[in-house]
Design an enzyme around this catalytic site. Sequence first.
Site, PDB file in Angstrom:
ATOM      1  N   ASP A 152       0.852  -1.191   0.000  1.00 28.70           N
ATOM      2  CA  ASP A 152       0.000   0.000   0.000  1.00 28.70           C
ATOM      3  C   ASP A 152       0.886   1.237   0.000  1.00 28.70           C
ATOM      4  O   ASP A 152       1.768   1.375   0.850  1.00 28.70           O
ATOM      5  CB  ASP A 152      -0.910  -0.015   1.236  1.00 28.70           C
ATOM      6  N   TYR A 199       1.126   5.698  -0.656  1.00 31.53           N
ATOM      7  CA  TYR A 199       0.646   6.896   0.043  1.00 31.53           C
ATOM      8  C   TYR A 199       0.861   8.040  -0.933  1.00 31.53           C
ATOM      9  O   TYR A 199       1.572   8.985  -0.654  1.00 31.53           O
ATOM     10  CB  TYR A 199       1.515   7.031   1.307  1.00 31.53           C
ATOM     11  N   HIS A 255      -3.695  14.065   0.316  1.00 32.61           N
ATOM     12  CA  HIS A 255      -3.933  13.211   1.482  1.00 32.61           C
ATOM     13  C   HIS A 255      -2.777  13.293   2.470  1.00 32.61           C
ATOM     14  O   HIS A 255      -2.966  13.472   3.675  1.00 32.61           O
ATOM     15  CB  HIS A 255      -4.141  11.766   1.023  1.00 32.61           C
ATOM     16  N   ARG A 276       1.082  16.439  12.662  1.00 29.34           N
ATOM     17  CA  ARG A 276       2.321  17.212  12.812  1.00 29.34           C
ATOM     18  C   ARG A 276       2.117  18.567  12.159  1.00 29.34           C
ATOM     19  O   ARG A 276       2.603  18.822  11.051  1.00 29.34           O
ATOM     20  CB  ARG A 276       3.485  16.480  12.111  1.00 29.34           C
ATOM     21  N   GLU A 292     -10.660   3.970   3.564  1.00 32.15           N
ATOM     22  CA  GLU A 292      -9.769   4.742   2.701  1.00 32.15           C
ATOM     23  C   GLU A 292     -10.078   4.358   1.266  1.00 32.15           C
ATOM     24  O   GLU A 292      -9.974   3.179   0.889  1.00 32.15           O
ATOM     25  CB  GLU A 292      -8.289   4.472   3.029  1.00 32.15           C
ATOM     26  N   GLU A 337      -9.171   3.937  -2.358  1.00 30.66           N
ATOM     27  CA  GLU A 337      -7.906   3.777  -3.073  1.00 30.66           C
ATOM     28  C   GLU A 337      -8.150   3.075  -4.410  1.00 30.66           C
ATOM     29  O   GLU A 337      -9.231   2.544  -4.655  1.00 30.66           O
ATOM     30  CB  GLU A 337      -6.906   2.940  -2.244  1.00 30.66           C
ATOM     31  N   ASP A 391      -9.254   0.420   1.942  1.00 31.49           N
ATOM     32  CA  ASP A 391      -8.277   0.045   2.971  1.00 31.49           C
ATOM     33  C   ASP A 391      -8.853   0.459   4.328  1.00 31.49           C
ATOM     34  O   ASP A 391      -8.549   1.532   4.847  1.00 31.49           O
ATOM     35  CB  ASP A 391      -6.951   0.754   2.664  1.00 31.49           C
ATOM     36  N   ARG A 393      -8.324   4.288  13.157  1.00 29.81           N
ATOM     37  CA  ARG A 393      -7.473   5.467  13.399  1.00 29.81           C
ATOM     38  C   ARG A 393      -6.940   5.533  14.824  1.00 29.81           C
ATOM     39  O   ARG A 393      -5.834   6.045  15.046  1.00 29.81           O
ATOM     40  CB  ARG A 393      -8.257   6.743  13.100  1.00 29.81           C
ATOM     41  N   GLN A 425      -4.154   3.081  14.923  1.00 30.13           N
ATOM     42  CA  GLN A 425      -3.058   3.580  14.080  1.00 30.13           C
ATOM     43  C   GLN A 425      -2.253   4.661  14.794  1.00 30.13           C
ATOM     44  O   GLN A 425      -1.026   4.667  14.758  1.00 30.13           O
ATOM     45  CB  GLN A 425      -3.655   4.141  12.779  1.00 30.13           C
ATOM     46  N   TYR A 470       1.719   3.601  15.158  1.00 30.19           N
ATOM     47  CA  TYR A 470       2.364   3.752  13.850  1.00 30.19           C
ATOM     48  C   TYR A 470       3.823   4.154  13.891  1.00 30.19           C
ATOM     49  O   TYR A 470       4.524   3.999  12.889  1.00 30.19           O
ATOM     50  CB  TYR A 470       1.561   4.701  12.953  1.00 30.19           C
ATOM     51  N   LYS A 503      -4.533  -1.776  10.115  1.00 31.24           N
ATOM     52  CA  LYS A 503      -4.862  -2.000   8.704  1.00 31.24           C
ATOM     53  C   LYS A 503      -5.031  -3.474   8.363  1.00 31.24           C
ATOM     54  O   LYS A 503      -5.513  -3.789   7.274  1.00 31.24           O
ATOM     55  CB  LYS A 503      -3.722  -1.452   7.826  1.00 31.24           C
ATOM     56  N   THR A 560      -9.172  -5.625   3.957  1.00 32.58           N
ATOM     57  CA  THR A 560      -9.063  -4.694   2.836  1.00 32.58           C
ATOM     58  C   THR A 560     -10.004  -5.216   1.759  1.00 32.58           C
ATOM     59  O   THR A 560      -9.895  -6.376   1.356  1.00 32.58           O
ATOM     60  CB  THR A 560      -7.613  -4.651   2.283  1.00 32.58           C
ATOM     61  N   THR A 599      -4.823   6.554  -0.121  1.00 35.24           N
ATOM     62  CA  THR A 599      -6.081   7.297  -0.188  1.00 35.24           C
ATOM     63  C   THR A 599      -6.050   8.326  -1.312  1.00 35.24           C
ATOM     64  O   THR A 599      -5.110   9.114  -1.423  1.00 35.24           O
ATOM     65  CB  THR A 599      -6.324   8.001   1.152  1.00 35.24           C
ATOM     66  N   GLU A 626     -10.031  12.763   6.955  1.00 32.04           N
ATOM     67  CA  GLU A 626      -9.871  14.046   6.271  1.00 32.04           C
ATOM     68  C   GLU A 626     -11.199  14.742   6.040  1.00 32.04           C
ATOM     69  O   GLU A 626     -11.305  15.963   6.170  1.00 32.04           O
ATOM     70  CB  GLU A 626      -9.251  13.817   4.886  1.00 32.04           C
TER      71      GLU A 626
HETATM   72 CA    CA Z   1      -4.075   3.098   2.815  1.00 30.49          CA
END
Ligand code: CA
Length: 449
Positions: A149, A151, A156, A165, A221, A223, A255, A259, A262, A266, A275, A279, A379, A393
């Site tokens: 997967d 990114y 996104h 962050r 997500e 995708e 996906d 959250r 995660q 992560y 995850k 899927t 995503t 999001e």
């Molecule tokens: Ca993903």
Amino acid sequence: MTMTDSKLQDRLAAALDPARRSWIETANDPDADFPIQNLPFGVFTRPDHDVPRVGVAIGDQVLDMAAAGDCGLLGELPAHVRASFDRRNLNDFMDLGRQAWQLTRVVVADLLDAENSSLRTDDAARAICLVKASDATMCMPVMIRDYTDFYASLHHATNVGSMFRPDNPLMPNWLHLPVGYHGRASSIITSGTQIRRPRGQTMPPDAEHPVFGPSRLLDYELEVGFIIGTPSDMGEPVPVEQALDHVFGMVIVNDWSSRDVQKWEYQPLGPFNSKNFATSISPWIVTLEALQPFMIPGPPRSDEHPEQLDYLDHEDDRAIDLELEVLISSEKMRQDGNEPMRISIGNYKHMHWSMSQMIAHHTSTGCNLATGDMMASGTVSGPEPESRGCLLERTWRGEHPIELTDGTERKFLRDMDEVIMRGWCSRDGATRIGFGECTGMILPAAEQS
Ligand code: CA
């Protein structure tokens, strides 16, 4: 295979001719997902035969490829190609390579063409070879070998990064390489399979100790996945210019993501249990041949972005003009007879990293590609708020909940919510093609033993 390459290319071009029509009338509807120009491959069972086998979608019907071979309708295909249709997945067929895929495409297009009467006028063969899509049960089309997967959406990555962050949304590597992680292949499931809300370890806000329980922040997500048909040798990186030669076709991917799990797990190695529980993919693989009219120059680049290193730099690279939407249907909406509500709509063409670049980067170490590998884009989010491809999001981490038509609010998914993803390509001068749907419903978490 005996057909000359130029003859095959002529017939492939004819297979995309917008003027071409099928004798299966539902395929000629301008809004049909599966016109004769599409011809995606899948695997299904039929009411009178419960062993999965290969099919091709046409209008509201499925052409049973093994039955069509048995009926002598695919005589132009070599026996070993016909033999690959009576299988539980497409891996054997994909392993035969692009010439076999293309020859099969043109032979099926001819069989279903409005001018061809061989199957149309044969009542007995038609009853054996065509199954109503509503009577077919779709299966996993591919035995997935490995799942990666990525990114690849700048929108996104920037949106999510700015939530976690704020001072440093994009990591320093992001504009230089397509970030990805190795996912879990064996929990990839086909559209319609229900999903149990996962349990997991999380650190609640302001808590001193982590807790274990049902995920509270369950998300989807949106995708796009691409399925590898032609393998590559270990130790031999795939050049970016040749990467698409390895791709059989594309699917829509959900996906599913927890959250709260995660956020706690992560760092430093990326997503794991957040995850790996499920899927979902759409059951019909749309081939690159069918997508060819919708490949546009791209992906988009800004002068502010750094130059790509040579192994990722592809002057003739391609984006895909593919519209994607997400809808939610709650239990109450279904009980009240309300239609699913659209949550977002966007387009795959906005992705920063192309399929070719993802494949080139993946294999740049000498890592091999296997027939049946699936890579997913990450995503798909675009520049507008309504084109954001996950609830994290879309609701900005729950700060702006979405009100559904049943009057309830969504920050994240509730039990019995069904998520429906759809994709389609359309432009002037080409026939619209669709991907069909990728759906899944959230069941309550299992009782803890
Ligand atoms: Ca993903």
